[in-house]
Scaffold this motif. Structure first.
Motif, PDB file in Angstrom:
ATOM      1  N   ALA A 143     -14.670   1.400 -48.521  1.00 37.05           N
ATOM      2  CA  ALA A 143     -13.498   1.239 -47.897  1.00 37.05           C
ATOM      3  C   ALA A 143     -13.112   2.776 -47.543  1.00 37.05           C
ATOM      4  N   GLY A 144     -12.441   2.557 -46.454  1.00 36.80           N
ATOM      5  CA  GLY A 144     -11.957   3.904 -45.582  1.00 36.80           C
ATOM      6  C   GLY A 144     -11.077   3.609 -44.503  1.00 36.80           C
ATOM      7  N   PRO A 145     -10.769   4.709 -43.539  1.00 31.10           N
ATOM      8  CA  PRO A 145     -10.084   4.520 -42.183  1.00 31.10           C
ATOM      9  C   PRO A 145     -11.055   3.703 -41.275  1.00 31.10           C
ATOM     10  N   SER A 146     -10.458   2.964 -40.856  1.00 32.96           N
ATOM     11  CA  SER A 146     -11.188   2.174 -39.726  1.00 32.96           C
ATOM     12  C   SER A 146     -10.099   1.347 -38.814  1.00 32.96           C
ATOM     13  N   THR A 147     -10.512  -0.006 -38.351  1.00 35.90           N
ATOM     14  CA  THR A 147      -9.629  -0.931 -37.658  1.00 35.90           C
ATOM     15  C   THR A 147      -9.927  -2.258 -37.963  1.00 35.90           C
ATOM     16  N   ARG A 148      -9.118  -3.000 -37.677  1.00 34.99           N
ATOM     17  CA  ARG A 148      -9.088  -4.276 -38.004  1.00 34.99           C
ATOM     18  C   ARG A 148     -10.095  -4.929 -37.208  1.00 34.99           C
ATOM     19  N   LEU A 149     -10.271  -4.511 -35.820  1.00 43.44           N
ATOM     20  CA  LEU A 149     -11.308  -4.986 -35.190  1.00 43.44           C
ATOM     21  C   LEU A 149     -12.818  -4.821 -35.496  1.00 43.44           C
ATOM     22  N   TRP A 150     -12.838  -3.618 -35.909  1.00 44.05           N
ATOM     23  CA  TRP A 150     -14.348  -3.264 -36.515  1.00 44.05           C
ATOM     24  C   TRP A 150     -14.508  -3.962 -37.821  1.00 44.05           C
ATOM     25  N   ASP A 151     -13.523  -3.821 -38.708  1.00 42.74           N
ATOM     26  CA  ASP A 151     -13.957  -4.774 -40.027  1.00 42.74           C
ATOM     27  C   ASP A 151     -14.143  -6.155 -39.678  1.00 42.74           C
ATOM     28  N   LEU A 152     -13.322  -6.630 -38.841  1.00 40.37           N
ATOM     29  CA  LEU A 152     -13.556  -8.246 -38.372  1.00 40.37           C
ATOM     30  C   LEU A 152     -14.858  -8.490 -37.910  1.00 40.37           C
ATOM     31  N   ALA A 153     -15.245  -7.557 -36.761  1.00 39.05           N
ATOM     32  CA  ALA A 153     -16.406  -7.677 -35.970  1.00 39.05           C
ATOM     33  C   ALA A 153     -17.726  -7.508 -37.032  1.00 39.05           C
ATOM     34  N   TYR A 154     -17.658  -6.737 -38.051  1.00 40.04           N
ATOM     35  CA  TYR A 154     -18.715  -6.482 -38.964  1.00 40.04           C
ATOM     36  C   TYR A 154     -18.639  -7.822 -40.031  1.00 40.04           C
ATOM     37  N   ALA A 155     -17.502  -8.219 -40.089  1.00 41.77           N
ATOM     38  CA  ALA A 155     -17.642  -9.433 -41.114  1.00 41.77           C
ATOM     39  C   ALA A 155     -18.209 -10.707 -40.310  1.00 41.77           C
ATOM     40  N   ALA A 156     -17.999 -10.758 -39.044  1.00 39.45           N
ATOM     41  CA  ALA A 156     -18.286 -12.141 -38.284  1.00 39.45           C
ATOM     42  C   ALA A 156     -19.899 -11.931 -38.081  1.00 39.45           C
TER      43      ALA A 156
END
Length: 182
Positions: A143-156
């Motif tokens: 966990a750390g500084p990121s963006t919604r889009l990056w986190d969502l793209a990784y999950a997808a």
């Protein structure tokens, strides 16, 4: 190792991880104090995340042990399960808006996002999701500084099994379900 410690398998970045009773113990790293605060803040906003329990007498971080089966062992997930995962991610991101974003320059990130503006899990994947009575993302060490889009793209990508050798059509449908449930 204490008599009541059982080594947990999996993981590739945090060192030795053990279960002691109903807790998980793993190495305390530079980011751990903020991550433990982050988990507490998520829980306070209604996100079901492992309860952070501080530091043990050996200097290891302690979190609640969550019972369940890894989603990784249940792939491919069905439509309703993928929609559920997407809703979980949305709740995590919405709750994260109330947590101060640490300075990314002082944060060790394996895969940093450009222009981080939100504290994120950064490894929302089937190997970090326990299912059963509770559906809970575990292993918050990245966990750390990121963006919604990056986190969502990784999950997808992860839940869609968008990896070499996987059928592209089914991977694309899974990726869309994760994103559409938001």
């Amino acid at each position: 190792m204490y008599d009541d410690e059982r080594e947990l398998t999996g993981g590739n970045a945090s060192g030795r991880v053990v279960r002691v009773g109903e807790t998980v113990r793993k190495p305390w790293i530079d980011n751990t104090p903020v991550v433990q605060s982050y988990l507490g803040a998520l829980r306070a906003r209604g996100v079901d995340a492992p309860n952070p329990l501080g530091c043990d007498q050996r200097g290891r971080q302690v979190v609640e042990y969550v019972h369940g089966a890894l989603a990784l062992d249940q792939l491919p997930l069905g439509r309703e399960d993928l929609l559920r995962v997407g809703r979980m991610i949305r709740r995590i991101h919405d709750a994260s808006e109330f947590f101060p974003v640490p300075d990314p320059d002082g944060w060790k990130m394996l895969l940093p996002a450009e222009n981080p503006n939100l504290m994120c899990h950064n490894d929302l994947a089937p190997w970090n999701l326990l299912t059963g009575d509770r559906w809970v993302f575990i292993d918050w060490d990245a966990a750390g500084p990121s963006t919604r889009l990056w986190d969502l793209a990784y999950a997808a990508q992860s839940f869609g099994m968008l990896f070499e050798g996987q059928p592209v059509d089914s991977a694309a449908r899974a990726c869309l379900l994760i994103g559409c449930s938001r």
